[in-house]
Design a protein around this motif. Structure first.
Motif, PDB file in Angstrom:
ATOM      1  N   ALA A 132       0.749  -1.321  -0.040  1.00 57.50           N
ATOM      2  CA  ALA A 132       0.090  -0.142  -0.221  1.00 57.50           C
ATOM      3  C   ALA A 132       0.930   1.196   0.095  1.00 57.50           C
ATOM      4  O   ALA A 132       0.536   2.362  -0.409  1.00 57.50           O
ATOM      5  CB  ALA A 132      -0.981  -0.077   1.284  1.00 57.50           C
ATOM      6  N   LEU A 133       2.081   1.342   0.312  1.00 55.12           N
ATOM      7  CA  LEU A 133       2.692   2.538   0.539  1.00 55.12           C
ATOM      8  C   LEU A 133       4.122   2.580  -0.143  1.00 55.12           C
ATOM      9  O   LEU A 133       4.747   1.511  -0.463  1.00 55.12           O
ATOM     10  CB  LEU A 133       3.223   2.761   2.255  1.00 55.12           C
ATOM     11  CG  LEU A 133       1.871   2.888   3.009  1.00 55.12           C
ATOM     12  CD1 LEU A 133       2.356   2.836   4.459  1.00 55.12           C
ATOM     13  CD2 LEU A 133       1.032   4.310   2.860  1.00 55.12           C
ATOM     14  N   PRO A 134       4.533   3.644  -0.468  1.00 52.81           N
ATOM     15  CA  PRO A 134       5.919   3.768  -1.283  1.00 52.81           C
ATOM     16  C   PRO A 134       6.904   3.334  -0.167  1.00 52.81           C
ATOM     17  O   PRO A 134       6.984   3.407   1.111  1.00 52.81           O
ATOM     18  CB  PRO A 134       5.979   5.288  -1.570  1.00 52.81           C
ATOM     19  CG  PRO A 134       4.910   5.844  -0.962  1.00 52.81           C
ATOM     20  CD  PRO A 134       3.852   4.996  -0.525  1.00 52.81           C
ATOM     21  N   VAL A 135       8.206   2.964  -0.502  1.00 54.89           N
ATOM     22  CA  VAL A 135       9.104   2.493   0.061  1.00 54.89           C
ATOM     23  C   VAL A 135       9.815   3.622   1.318  1.00 54.89           C
ATOM     24  O   VAL A 135      10.160   3.365   2.217  1.00 54.89           O
ATOM     25  CB  VAL A 135      10.357   1.957  -0.882  1.00 54.89           C
ATOM     26  CG1 VAL A 135      11.420   1.522   0.058  1.00 54.89           C
ATOM     27  CG2 VAL A 135       9.876   0.715  -1.603  1.00 54.89           C
ATOM     28  N   GLY A 136       9.509   4.834   0.717  1.00 52.26           N
ATOM     29  CA  GLY A 136      10.135   5.821   1.455  1.00 52.26           C
ATOM     30  C   GLY A 136       9.466   6.477   2.725  1.00 52.26           C
ATOM     31  O   GLY A 136       9.842   7.390   3.277  1.00 52.26           O
ATOM     32  N   ALA A 137       8.116   5.609   2.680  1.00 52.03           N
ATOM     33  CA  ALA A 137       7.243   6.388   3.576  1.00 52.03           C
ATOM     34  C   ALA A 137       7.560   5.840   5.100  1.00 52.03           C
ATOM     35  O   ALA A 137       8.336   4.944   5.221  1.00 52.03           O
ATOM     36  CB  ALA A 137       5.698   5.782   3.444  1.00 52.03           C
ATOM     37  N   HIS A 138       7.644   7.239   5.966  1.00 54.44           N
ATOM     38  CA  HIS A 138       8.125   6.912   7.307  1.00 54.44           C
ATOM     39  C   HIS A 138       7.004   6.399   8.235  1.00 54.44           C
ATOM     40  O   HIS A 138       6.337   7.301   8.942  1.00 54.44           O
ATOM     41  CB  HIS A 138       8.800   8.161   8.051  1.00 54.44           C
ATOM     42  CG  HIS A 138       9.918   8.524   7.010  1.00 54.44           C
ATOM     43  ND1 HIS A 138      11.127   7.960   7.040  1.00 54.44           N
ATOM     44  CD2 HIS A 138      10.053   9.705   6.196  1.00 54.44           C
ATOM     45  CE1 HIS A 138      11.909   8.335   6.295  1.00 54.44           C
ATOM     46  NE2 HIS A 138      11.373   9.521   5.657  1.00 54.44           N
ATOM     47  N   VAL A 139       6.385   5.033   8.243  1.00 54.40           N
ATOM     48  CA  VAL A 139       5.472   4.722   8.932  1.00 54.40           C
ATOM     49  C   VAL A 139       5.905   3.613   9.956  1.00 54.40           C
ATOM     50  O   VAL A 139       4.952   2.825  10.343  1.00 54.40           O
ATOM     51  CB  VAL A 139       4.188   4.320   8.182  1.00 54.40           C
ATOM     52  CG1 VAL A 139       3.477   5.415   7.557  1.00 54.40           C
ATOM     53  CG2 VAL A 139       4.774   3.234   7.009  1.00 54.40           C
ATOM     54  N   ASP A 140       7.044   3.206   9.957  1.00 57.06           N
ATOM     55  CA  ASP A 140       7.471   1.938  10.731  1.00 57.06           C
ATOM     56  C   ASP A 140       7.430   2.145  11.977  1.00 57.06           C
ATOM     57  O   ASP A 140       7.003   1.011  12.759  1.00 57.06           O
ATOM     58  CB  ASP A 140       9.064   1.783  10.381  1.00 57.06           C
ATOM     59  CG  ASP A 140       9.495   1.584   8.850  1.00 57.06           C
ATOM     60  OD1 ASP A 140       8.467   1.025   7.934  1.00 57.06           O
ATOM     61  OD2 ASP A 140      10.515   2.166   8.501  1.00 57.06           O
ATOM     62  N   GLY A 141       7.453   3.244  12.879  1.00 59.17           N
ATOM     63  CA  GLY A 141       7.090   3.224  13.994  1.00 59.17           C
ATOM     64  C   GLY A 141       5.390   2.887  14.546  1.00 59.17           C
ATOM     65  O   GLY A 141       5.202   2.064  15.544  1.00 59.17           O
ATOM     66  N   ALA A 142       4.765   3.720  13.715  1.00 58.48           N
ATOM     67  CA  ALA A 142       3.317   3.464  13.760  1.00 58.48           C
ATOM     68  C   ALA A 142       2.928   1.904  13.536  1.00 58.48           C
ATOM     69  O   ALA A 142       2.022   1.220  14.154  1.00 58.48           O
ATOM     70  CB  ALA A 142       2.629   4.247  12.779  1.00 58.48           C
ATOM     71  N   LEU A 143       3.582   1.215  12.474  1.00 56.37           N
ATOM     72  CA  LEU A 143       3.265  -0.073  12.127  1.00 56.37           C
ATOM     73  C   LEU A 143       3.985  -0.866  13.365  1.00 56.37           C
ATOM     74  O   LEU A 143       2.979  -1.973  13.537  1.00 56.37           O
ATOM     75  CB  LEU A 143       4.217  -0.368  10.815  1.00 56.37           C
ATOM     76  CG  LEU A 143       3.626  -1.681  10.191  1.00 56.37           C
ATOM     77  CD1 LEU A 143       2.408  -1.702   9.657  1.00 56.37           C
ATOM     78  CD2 LEU A 143       4.684  -2.162   8.901  1.00 56.37           C
ATOM     79  N   LEU A 144       4.803  -0.477  13.745  1.00 57.11           N
ATOM     80  CA  LEU A 144       5.287  -1.341  14.967  1.00 57.11           C
ATOM     81  C   LEU A 144       4.551  -1.350  16.060  1.00 57.11           C
ATOM     82  O   LEU A 144       4.274  -2.434  16.663  1.00 57.11           O
ATOM     83  CB  LEU A 144       6.859  -0.898  15.504  1.00 57.11           C
ATOM     84  CG  LEU A 144       7.423  -1.728  16.301  1.00 57.11           C
ATOM     85  CD1 LEU A 144       7.850  -3.368  16.187  1.00 57.11           C
ATOM     86  CD2 LEU A 144       8.519  -1.055  16.842  1.00 57.11           C
ATOM     87  N   ALA A 145       4.203  -0.124  16.598  1.00 50.60           N
ATOM     88  CA  ALA A 145       3.042   0.153  17.657  1.00 50.60           C
ATOM     89  C   ALA A 145       1.731  -0.870  17.111  1.00 50.60           C
ATOM     90  O   ALA A 145       1.250  -1.548  17.738  1.00 50.60           O
ATOM     91  CB  ALA A 145       2.711   1.594  17.936  1.00 50.60           C
ATOM     92  N   GLN A 146       1.165  -0.735  15.917  1.00 53.24           N
ATOM     93  CA  GLN A 146       0.198  -1.656  15.434  1.00 53.24           C
ATOM     94  C   GLN A 146       0.256  -2.930  15.491  1.00 53.24           C
ATOM     95  O   GLN A 146      -0.632  -3.622  16.116  1.00 53.24           O
ATOM     96  CB  GLN A 146      -0.371  -0.926  13.877  1.00 53.24           C
ATOM     97  CG  GLN A 146      -1.768  -1.803  13.666  1.00 53.24           C
ATOM     98  CD  GLN A 146      -1.643  -1.358  12.363  1.00 53.24           C
ATOM     99  OE1 GLN A 146      -0.973  -1.137  11.352  1.00 53.24           O
ATOM    100  NE2 GLN A 146      -3.357  -1.499  11.820  1.00 53.24           N
ATOM    101  N   GLY A 147       1.385  -3.440  15.219  1.00 48.61           N
ATOM    102  CA  GLY A 147       1.815  -4.903  15.315  1.00 48.61           C
ATOM    103  C   GLY A 147       1.931  -5.433  16.828  1.00 48.61           C
ATOM    104  O   GLY A 147       1.250  -6.443  17.050  1.00 48.61           O
ATOM    105  N   VAL A 148       2.268  -4.346  17.680  1.00 49.77           N
ATOM    106  CA  VAL A 148       2.491  -4.986  19.314  1.00 49.77           C
ATOM    107  C   VAL A 148       0.938  -4.847  19.711  1.00 49.77           C
ATOM    108  O   VAL A 148       0.675  -5.930  20.394  1.00 49.77           O
ATOM    109  CB  VAL A 148       3.397  -4.128  19.984  1.00 49.77           C
ATOM    110  CG1 VAL A 148       3.106  -4.179  21.303  1.00 49.77           C
ATOM    111  CG2 VAL A 148       4.781  -4.250  19.436  1.00 49.77           C
ATOM    112  N   VAL A 149       0.158  -3.984  19.466  1.00 49.04           N
ATOM    113  CA  VAL A 149      -1.157  -3.913  20.068  1.00 49.04           C
ATOM    114  C   VAL A 149      -2.200  -5.027  19.338  1.00 49.04           C
ATOM    115  O   VAL A 149      -2.739  -5.848  20.212  1.00 49.04           O
ATOM    116  CB  VAL A 149      -1.802  -2.614  19.533  1.00 49.04           C
ATOM    117  CG1 VAL A 149      -3.287  -2.830  19.976  1.00 49.04           C
ATOM    118  CG2 VAL A 149      -1.203  -1.544  20.497  1.00 49.04           C
TER     119      VAL A 149
END
Length: 171
Positions: A132-149
């Motif tokens: 869904a997102l381009p490679v350069g998008a900075h969403v890794d922190g939110a993705l990590l938090a979503q994964g943990v939750v």
């Protein structure tokens, strides 16, 4: 009060058609959670449809057919705003991965189910990010938090699915 006292052999159970439709309805209801308007500074709403799908697959193996991941994933794609076909692909891959693990593991307990669900949740979230997102998008922190939750909410969804499975009269 013992668990045997809860068993009422004369209590009406669901009809077979309704009992078969209940897992589908709960996964679709989980996907509908994404339509609830929630104001958040960090988007960590877990994919509840995926959680319900994994809980049904791991706890009640024959409640959903192996091909059920595709139409349920399509329903989730239509509601969540992900690119059409991403959940179809990722949820089907999760079903295939779980099927391969079940061939190796003869007996499983809840901890192994939680570990399997964690791996498939990470696979789906990371795969959805790549699709869904381009490679350069900075969403890794939110993705990590979503994964943990999401991983931490799996026992809640497993408990809910176990309760629903017991109530539908096929357990």
């Amino acid at each position: 009060m013992s668990p045997a006292a809860d068993l009422d052999p004369f209590a009406p159970t669901l009809t077979p058609g309704r009992a078969r439709a209940l897992p589908w309805a709960t996964v679709m209801a989980g996907s509908l959670v994404t339509t609830v308007p929630v104001i958040a500074t960090v988007p960590i709403l877990p994919p509840c449809g995926l959680l319900m799908l994994l809980a049904w697959r791991l706890l009640a193996r024959f409640a959903l057919r192996p091909w059920a991941a595709a139409p349920l994933g399509l329903f989730d794609d239509l509601l969540s705003g992900q690119p059409l076909g991403s959940a179809v692909l990722l949820w089907s891959l999760c079903f295939l991965a779980i099927d391969l693990m079940e061939r190796r593991l003869v007996f499983r307990d809840f901890w192994q189910d939680w570990l399997i669900a964690s791996g498939t949740i990470v696979l789906c979230l990371a795969g959805g990010r790549v699709i869904a997102l381009p490679v350069g998008a900075h969403v890794d922190g939110a993705l990590l938090a979503q994964g943990v939750v999401t991983i931490l909410l799996f026992p809640v969804s497993a408990r809910l699915v176990a309760w629903i499975d017991r109530k539908r009269g096929l357990a």
